[in-house]
Enzyme design. Structure first.
Site, short mmCIF file in Angstrom:
data_model
loop_
_atom_site.label_atom_id
_atom_site.label_comp_id
_atom_site.label_asym_id
_atom_site.label_seq_id
_atom_site.Cartn_x
_atom_site.Cartn_y
_atom_site.Cartn_z
N ARG A 78 45.32 41.51 43.72
CA ARG A 78 45.08 42.19 45.00
C ARG A 78 44.55 41.16 46.00
NH1 ARG A 78 48.05 45.42 43.63
NH2 ARG A 78 47.81 47.65 43.27
N GLU A 99 48.52 44.08 54.53
CA GLU A 99 49.96 44.08 54.23
C GLU A 99 50.64 45.16 55.08
OE1 GLU A 99 50.35 44.65 50.01
OE2 GLU A 99 49.26 42.81 49.56
N HIS A 130 54.47 41.34 48.14
CA HIS A 130 53.92 42.35 47.22
C HIS A 130 55.04 43.08 46.46
CE1 HIS A 130 50.32 45.19 46.29
NE2 HIS A 130 51.13 45.05 45.25
P1 NAD Z 1 44.40 45.56 33.28
O1 NAD Z 1 43.48 46.69 33.59
O2 NAD Z 1 45.28 45.64 32.08
O3 NAD Z 1 43.54 44.20 33.14
C1 NAD Z 1 42.55 43.84 34.05
C2 NAD Z 1 41.59 42.91 33.31
O4 NAD Z 1 40.62 42.43 34.25
C3 NAD Z 1 40.82 43.61 32.18
O5 NAD Z 1 40.97 42.89 30.96
C4 NAD Z 1 39.37 43.57 32.65
O6 NAD Z 1 38.45 43.39 31.58
C5 NAD Z 1 39.37 42.36 33.57
N1 NAD Z 1 38.28 42.38 34.53
C6 NAD Z 1 37.77 43.45 35.20
N2 NAD Z 1 36.75 43.04 36.00
C7 NAD Z 1 36.65 41.70 35.84
C8 NAD Z 1 35.78 40.71 36.40
N3 NAD Z 1 34.83 41.05 37.29
N4 NAD Z 1 35.95 39.44 36.02
C9 NAD Z 1 36.92 39.09 35.12
N5 NAD Z 1 37.75 39.98 34.53
C10 NAD Z 1 37.60 41.27 34.90
O7 NAD Z 1 45.23 45.30 34.60
P2 NAD Z 1 46.71 44.73 34.75
O8 NAD Z 1 47.67 45.85 34.57
O9 NAD Z 1 46.83 43.51 33.93
O10 NAD Z 1 46.71 44.38 36.32
C11 NAD Z 1 46.07 43.22 36.81
C12 NAD Z 1 46.16 43.19 38.33
O11 NAD Z 1 47.53 43.16 38.75
C13 NAD Z 1 45.53 44.40 39.05
O12 NAD Z 1 44.80 43.93 40.18
C14 NAD Z 1 46.72 45.19 39.56
O13 NAD Z 1 46.40 45.91 40.73
C15 NAD Z 1 47.68 44.04 39.86
N6 NAD Z 1 49.10 44.47 39.94
C16 NAD Z 1 49.85 43.90 40.93
C17 NAD Z 1 51.20 44.23 41.05
C18 NAD Z 1 52.07 43.56 42.10
O14 NAD Z 1 53.16 44.05 42.36
N7 NAD Z 1 51.64 42.46 42.69
C19 NAD Z 1 51.77 45.17 40.17
C20 NAD Z 1 50.98 45.72 39.16
C21 NAD Z 1 49.63 45.35 39.05
#
Ligand code: NAD
Length: 321
Positions: A237, A266, A285
């Site tokens: 994000r 965005e 995005h």
């Molecule tokens: P997920 O919930 O599987 O994993 C997130 C991880 O971050 C978890 O392991 C959690 O323990 C860790 N975390 C939380 N707070 C933290 C902190 N303060 N410091 C370090 N680690 C921390 O999520 P995901 O499905 O792997 O998604 C990851 C990111 O990708 C999210 O921000 C999601 O919004 C983004 N995303 C982007 C797109 C895109 O099109 N660009 C699409 C899907 C998801």
């Protein structure tokens, strides 16, 4: 066949054949309504057994109208357009699809990394401008024996780690206070604290959710501590990075490159400084997108409904009823 009424509230998709395929064992037809038809939505939800929704706000007022609904299934990961506590109070499951784009976002992070390392977009731009200078965009460094840092170690980060495993990194450092050392070691990574990751990584890929702790977790201080000439990839994000501090780090050459799919605002505003900086690779995005991810999203949103109507519980519950 049971006589369920399943309602899709959506403006995004052209056809609903994936959903129909999944649900055909319990309903012959699905009713669809456009997001803009608020009055009709209010009428139609009243006797719906299940609702699949994209962006339309399912507020307390809408939930109050639902007399039979057992599940509200959201097309996507986030569900902030649904009043989950009102749904819970009304005994309605809320479900989402948290994992439909894991393969795609991790591919995209790898593509941004490779674009930065091999400087492909910059060379492409330069050739189109009529140039052919072998010494432009130097130095380029070999990935083998360098150090990768992964911030957040959830679904997407683990898929990314799997995909970079053949690239010959000397070390893969992981910062995620919520996962165990064993989980990180299993993949050959090293669990470290945030400062160790910043100081030692040649490349950093960010995969944390946006929340109070992660907002601007990369700011002026972090770009001071970070290894000189490192590269940062962000597909999570935009607001996880303080963009002003990032722009400064890119302009001063503290950072070699940034690959960004997400931004604080965005679409990226017309005169945004990122568009003027050479050492940044921008995408719109769309890391989540592939034909396969959308098919998976539609199937899984429908499976949440099927699972509630057949077995009493969605596959990906957001609440407990
Ligand atoms: P997920 O919930 O599987 O994993 C997130 C991880 O971050 C978890 O392991 C959690 O323990 C860790 N975390 C939380 N707070 C933290 C902190 N303060 N410091 C370090 N680690 C921390 O999520 P995901 O499905 O792997 O998604 C990851 C990111 O990708 C999210 O921000 C999601 O919004 C983004 N995303 C982007 C797109 C895109 O099109 N660009 C699409 C899907 C998801």
């Amino acid at each position: 066949m049971a006589n369920f009424k399943i309602l899709i509230i959506d403006d995004r998709f052209k056809d609903y054949s994936e959903e129909k395929k999944v649900l055909k064992e319990i309903v012959p037809e699905i009713k669809t309504i456009k997001n803009t038809e608020t009055e009709r939505i209010i009428r139609e939800v009243e006797d719906a057994d299940a609702v699949i929704v994209n962006l339309f706000p399912i507020s307390n007022k809408i939930i109050e109208k639902m007399k039979k609904c057992r599940v509200i299934s959201r097309y996507g990961v986030g569900y902030d357009n649904i009043d989950v506590s009102s749904a819970t109070e009304a005994g309605i499951w809320v479900a989402n699809v948290p994992d439909y784009s894991v393969e795609d976002v991790s591919d995209h992070a790898l593509a941004l990394l490779m674009s930065c390392v091999r400087k492909i977009p910059f060379k492409d731009r330069s050739i189109r401008e009529g140039k052919w200078n072998l010494h432009d965009f130097q130095p380029v460094h070999r990935i083998k024996n360098r150090t990768m840092g992964i911030v957040g170690y959830g679904r997407i980060a683990k898929a990314f780690h799997r995909k970079i495993s053949g690239l010959g990194f000397a070390r893969v450092l992981v910062y995620d206070p919520y996962v165990s050392m064993e989980e990180v070691n299993k993949m050959g990574g090293e669990k470290v604290d945030f400062n160790t990751l910043l100081k030692n990584s040649d490349y950093i890929s960010i995969h944390v959710p946006l929340n109070d702790k992660t907002r601007k977790m990369f700011s002026w201080n972090e770009f001071t501590v970070i290894r000189d000439r490192s590269t940062i990839i962000n597909t999570s994000r935009g607001n996880i990075i303080d963009e002003e501090a990032l722009i400064d780090a890119l302009k001063t050459g503290k950072l070699e490159c940034a690959g960004l799919d997400v931004f604080g605002e965005e679409p990226l505003p017309e005169n945004h400084p990122f568009k003027e900086i050479d050492n940044v690779v921008l995408t719109d995005h769309t890391a989540y997108y592939s034909e396969e991810s959308i098919k998976e999203l539609k199937e899984k949103a429908a499976k949440n409904v099927l699972s509630v109507l057949k077995y009493g519980r969605p596959i990906y519950p957001v609440n407990e009823v």
